[in-house]
Design a protein around this motif. Structure first.
Motif, PDB file in Angstrom:
ATOM      1  N   TYR A  76      -1.509   7.350  -5.217  1.00 19.62           N
ATOM      2  CA  TYR A  76      -1.581   6.530  -4.007  1.00 19.62           C
ATOM      3  C   TYR A  76      -2.678   5.464  -4.116  1.00 19.62           C
ATOM      4  CZ  TYR A  76       1.314  10.071  -1.704  1.00 19.62           C
ATOM      5  OH  TYR A  76       2.336  10.914  -1.357  1.00 19.62           O
ATOM      6  N   SER A  77      -2.546   4.418  -3.284  1.00 21.12           N
ATOM      7  CA  SER A  77      -3.579   3.375  -3.211  1.00 21.12           C
ATOM      8  C   SER A  77      -4.465   3.545  -1.981  1.00 21.12           C
ATOM      9  CB  SER A  77      -2.939   1.985  -3.196  1.00 21.12           C
ATOM     10  OG  SER A  77      -1.868   1.920  -2.266  1.00 21.12           O
ATOM     11  N   LEU A  78      -4.091   4.436  -1.043  1.00 18.01           N
ATOM     12  CA  LEU A  78      -4.911   4.747   0.128  1.00 18.01           C
ATOM     13  C   LEU A  78      -4.737   6.222   0.449  1.00 18.01           C
ATOM     14  CD1 LEU A  78      -6.646   4.005   2.631  1.00 18.01           C
ATOM     15  CD2 LEU A  78      -4.512   3.403   3.814  1.00 18.01           C
ATOM     16  N   LEU A  79      -5.862   6.928   0.546  1.00 19.19           N
ATOM     17  CA  LEU A  79      -5.833   8.356   0.884  1.00 19.19           C
ATOM     18  C   LEU A  79      -6.512   8.584   2.228  1.00 19.19           C
ATOM     19  CD1 LEU A  79      -6.703  10.314  -2.398  1.00 19.19           C
ATOM     20  CD2 LEU A  79      -4.498  10.182  -1.239  1.00 19.19           C
ATOM     21  N   LEU A  80      -5.833   9.340   3.097  1.00 19.28           N
ATOM     22  CA  LEU A  80      -6.400   9.789   4.362  1.00 19.28           C
ATOM     23  C   LEU A  80      -6.643  11.287   4.221  1.00 19.28           C
ATOM     24  CD1 LEU A  80      -3.835   7.993   6.728  1.00 19.28           C
ATOM     25  CD2 LEU A  80      -5.989   7.070   5.827  1.00 19.28           C
ATOM     26  N   LEU A  81      -7.900  11.690   4.119  1.00 22.26           N
ATOM     27  CA  LEU A  81      -8.244  13.090   3.853  1.00 22.26           C
ATOM     28  C   LEU A  81      -8.922  13.699   5.075  1.00 22.26           C
ATOM     29  CD1 LEU A  81      -9.717  12.744   0.225  1.00 22.26           C
ATOM     30  CD2 LEU A  81      -7.343  13.204   0.911  1.00 22.26           C
ATOM     31  N   ASP A  82      -8.238  14.631   5.728  1.00 22.45           N
ATOM     32  CA  ASP A  82      -8.747  15.263   6.942  1.00 22.45           C
ATOM     33  C   ASP A  82      -9.266  16.660   6.624  1.00 22.45           C
ATOM     34  OD1 ASP A  82      -9.379  15.864   9.522  1.00 22.45           O
ATOM     35  OD2 ASP A  82      -7.323  16.075  10.243  1.00 22.45           O
ATOM     36  N   VAL A 138       0.831  -1.196   0.000  1.00 19.72           N
ATOM     37  CA  VAL A 138       0.000   0.000   0.000  1.00 19.72           C
ATOM     38  C   VAL A 138       0.875   1.260   0.000  1.00 19.72           C
ATOM     39  CG1 VAL A 138      -0.200   0.245   2.517  1.00 19.72           C
ATOM     40  CG2 VAL A 138      -2.035   1.054   1.039  1.00 19.72           C
ATOM     41  N   ARG A 139       0.454   2.253  -0.781  1.00 21.92           N
ATOM     42  CA  ARG A 139       1.107   3.565  -0.799  1.00 21.92           C
ATOM     43  C   ARG A 139       0.075   4.572  -0.309  1.00 21.92           C
ATOM     44  NH1 ARG A 139       2.379   5.838  -5.104  1.00 21.92           N
ATOM     45  NH2 ARG A 139       4.278   6.848  -4.363  1.00 21.92           N
ATOM     46  N   THR A 140       0.376   5.204   0.815  1.00 18.38           N
ATOM     47  CA  THR A 140      -0.606   6.028   1.513  1.00 18.38           C
ATOM     48  C   THR A 140      -0.286   7.512   1.398  1.00 18.38           C
ATOM     49  OG1 THR A 140      -0.976   4.247   3.109  1.00 18.38           O
ATOM     50  CG2 THR A 140      -1.722   6.443   3.745  1.00 18.38           C
ATOM     51  N   LYS A 186     -15.347   9.655  -6.698  1.00 14.39           N
ATOM     52  CA  LYS A 186     -16.213   8.588  -7.214  1.00 14.39           C
ATOM     53  C   LYS A 186     -15.429   7.598  -8.069  1.00 14.39           C
ATOM     54  CE  LYS A 186     -20.506  11.280  -7.566  1.00 14.39           C
ATOM     55  NZ  LYS A 186     -21.486  11.826  -8.536  1.00 14.39           N
ATOM     56  N   THR A 187     -14.460   8.079  -8.797  1.00 14.68           N
ATOM     57  CA  THR A 187     -13.709   7.236  -9.726  1.00 14.68           C
ATOM     58  C   THR A 187     -12.311   6.895  -9.211  1.00 14.68           C
ATOM     59  OG1 THR A 187     -12.930   9.214 -10.915  1.00 14.68           O
ATOM     60  CG2 THR A 187     -14.956   8.169 -11.703  1.00 14.68           C
ATOM     61  N   PHE A 188     -12.005   7.268  -7.954  1.00 12.38           N
ATOM     62  CA  PHE A 188     -10.684   6.980  -7.399  1.00 12.38           C
ATOM     63  C   PHE A 188     -10.522   5.468  -7.239  1.00 12.38           C
ATOM     64  CE2 PHE A 188      -7.680   6.577  -3.817  1.00 12.38           C
ATOM     65  CZ  PHE A 188      -6.615   7.292  -4.348  1.00 12.38           C
ATOM     66  N   SER A 189      -9.452   4.920  -7.784  1.00 13.75           N
ATOM     67  CA  SER A 189      -9.281   3.465  -7.826  1.00 13.75           C
ATOM     68  C   SER A 189      -8.889   2.873  -6.480  1.00 13.75           C
ATOM     69  CB  SER A 189      -8.218   3.089  -8.862  1.00 13.75           C
ATOM     70  OG  SER A 189      -8.582   3.551 -10.142  1.00 13.75           O
ATOM     71  N   GLY A 190      -8.199   3.667  -5.664  1.00 11.71           N
ATOM     72  CA  GLY A 190      -7.768   3.168  -4.363  1.00 11.71           C
ATOM     73  C   GLY A 190      -8.855   3.293  -3.312  1.00 11.71           C
ATOM     74  N   ALA A 191      -8.441   3.315  -2.045  1.00 15.34           N
ATOM     75  CA  ALA A 191      -9.365   3.455  -0.920  1.00 15.34           C
ATOM     76  C   ALA A 191      -9.212   4.837  -0.307  1.00 15.34           C
ATOM     77  CB  ALA A 191      -9.094   2.383   0.122  1.00 15.34           C
TER      78      ALA A 191
END
Length: 576
Positions: free
Chosen positions: A434-440, A362-364, A459-464
């Protein structure tokens, strides 16, 4: 009955004209939403209307009987050490009748302040309480017209719902500056759109007004295209006549050519204006990992600091590619702390730590609401280098495409506005894939168009994605899972309606319960094969029923969601 009118208002700032020849009339009963992109002059216009700033030219007329009050965006410095009672009762212009203490007490109680809090100093209040206090200071004047400058900024969802209910029930007129489309649609009946230094007045709520303006823009673009064709035609004819007049020494043709050139000048002056539009579109590109989870929790404890008490614990939960999870709850419940703890665990480069497991590949990426990931001393170009190994040419093109001209690329990050820092951080997140986004709280510095673009791209983001936000439009349009932090526990819910009810302290339907199906990756035990099979059969039945309907009655989005959930259950059961 006209309460306020303006004629030919103009205002310049250090970068040139901000408002040009603005005129309007505001009538009793008008509930106006003032919208426009960041930096277009909305707050400046309010300050001109309430007399805080002087216009470069033009006049403002306030009806003799009209009392106007302003709800400021930030707590005034003079009130920082004042008690709540004192702030409401005494800090008012001397020209106004000073209210008695009992009036201030009644108003504070009405706005949700209990008696024991009246002696608190204003500087100790939360952002939502500041908004209520500013409202109390305005309402004590018994105004006919309220000017509200982004009162919804930094409010948690319960306070935002309270503000919406308050404005719906208030009988006076107001001008509300906000980027919250849901709030504007529910409380306004007119819209001012500040764009290209001018004001568009449309007697419709926000969404309808924007659609009407978009239709007008499309018609204007077609009209301008037609006008340009005629200008080009007349220009060619003028040139041709000028050449013939010169070759054949014909004064009549030469005179006709000059007349046509003057006609071209007039046509250009009268040509339909079209908007400059936005220079940047927010687009996030991500990577989907071919795995049943990119992140897994198991007794993960969340606390604001290592030695601080535990705010809540995350049980057995999984996050997979394609999940767009909204984290909602009151301010202070631990939403941002959860993302910070995840980011810290990820940065320790451990795939498993303290009840959280990251997929090895995973790339965060992390969007910190304070925007501190961007170093103040970096140039704009160097700041992007920290996100992905790009050439200088690639960074230059990315910045230009985002509306940062080449002359600004060596500018320091410290000189950027909040909106510009946010835009730069989003560019970095996009380039890194990235494959995982943490959006605060990513919408704190975005205007309405930016929020809508963020919703579309998620809506179309491939990761989580794990998203902390109080913006209902963003949550409703872009997220497919909902985690509520309430009374020191985290639970997943099927829908947002009971979540809103809980946060607004209104009754929750008996049928509404937290999510417990394996489809949404809630608490799952590895030996629950019978439970998984039941869920699989239910999903396959729903899918078959929907496909059997006529095409226009089918729900393609739900079908796609069910298919993804069926694939997940097949993988869990080894039926692939």
């Amino acid at each position: 009955m006209t309460l306020l009118s303006a004629q030919s208002l103009s205002f310049d700032n250090a970068f040139g004209p901000l408002l040009t020849e603005i005129s309007f009339g505001l009538k009793k009963g008008d509930r106006i939403g003032l919208i426009g992109h960041n930096g277009c002059g909305k707050s400046t216009l309010l300050k001109i209307l309430n007399g805080e700033l002087a216009a470069l030219s033009g006049t403002i007329t306030l009806a003799n009987h009209c009392i106007m009050a302003t709800v400021e965006q930030h707590l005034p410095a003079a009130l920082h050490d004042a008690t709540l009672i004192d702030a409401v009762q005494n800090h008012l212009p001397g020209s106004l009748h000073q209210p008695e203490r009992w009036q201030a007490e009644v108003l504070l109680t009405t706005l949700g302040f209990e008696e024991h809090s009246w002696a608190l100093t204003a500087g100790t209040l939360s952002g939502g309480q500041h908004t209520r206090l500013m409202l109390a200071r305005a309402l004590i004047r018994q105004p006919d017209l309220l000017l509200l400058d982004e009162p919804s900024n930094h409010l948690d969802l319960p306070t935002l719902l309270w503000l919406e209910q308050f404005l719906q029930n208030w009988n006076g007129s107001f001008v509300l500056v906000s980027h919250d489309r849901s709030l504007l649609d529910s409380v306004t009946n007119c819209t001012w759109i500040l764009r290209d230094n001018r004001l568009q007045f449309i007697r419709l709520p926000c969404s309808q007004a924007r659609r009407a303006l978009a239709e007008k823009d499309a018609a204007d673009a077609l009209r301008r295209q037609s006008e340009q064709k005629e200008i080009d035609r007349v220009t060619r004819s003028a040139k041709r006549l000028a050449i013939w007049g010169s070759v054949y020494d014909n004064e009549g043709l030469a005179r006709k050519a000059k007349q046509m050139e003057k006609q071209v000048d007039r046509m250009k002056e009268e040509q339909t204006d079209v908007t400059a539009g936005s220079q940047w579109q927010l687009r996030l590109r991500g990577e989907a990992l071919p795995a049943d989870r990119v992140l897994a929790f198991s007794g993960f404890q969340v606390r604001p600091a290592p030695d601080a008490p535990v705010l809540f614990e995350v049980g057995e939960l999984r996050v997979k590619s394609g999940d767009r999870i909204a984290l909602v709850g009151r301010n202070g419940c631990g939403k941002s702390s959860l993302l910070q703890r995840l980011w810290q665990s990820y940065c320790r480069t451990e795939t498993a730590s303290d009840g959280v497991i990251f997929h090895p590949k995973v790339r965060t990426g992390y969007y910190d609401q304070s925007l501190q990931q961007l170093q103040d001393e970096d140039t704009l170009s160097d700041a992007l280098a920290n996100f992905a190994p790009l050439t200088e040419e690639q960074r230059k093109m990315a910045l230009i495409g985002a509306g940062f001209p080449y002359l600004r690329h060596q500018q320091k990050v410290s000189t950027l506005s909040g909106g510009e820092r946010s835009r730069l951080l989003f560019i970095g997140l996009t380039l890194a894939n990235y494959s995982l986004l943490l959006l605060d709280e990513p919408t704190n510095h975005l205007d309405m168009e930016g929020k809508e673009e963020l919703a579309e791209t998620l809506k179309t983001f491939s990761g989580a994605v794990l998203l902390v936000s109080h913006d209902r439009m963003l949550i409703e349009q872009s997220c497919n899972r909902y985690w509520l932090i309430h009374q020191q526990r985290l639970a997943e819910w099927h829908s947002l309606a009971p979540v809103y009810a809980l946060l607004a302290d209104t009754p929750v339907p008996d049928s509404a319960t937290p999510e417990k199906t394996p489809v949404a990756a809630a608490v799952i035990a590895k030996n629950e094969e019978e439970h998984w099979l039941t869920a699989l059969l239910e999903l396959e039945s729903k899918l078959a029923e929907d496909r059997a309907r006529r095409p226009r009655h089918q729900k393609p989005e739900l079908q796609q969601q069910w298919q993804r959930q069926i694939a997940e259950l097949n993988a869990l059961l080894g039926l692939d």
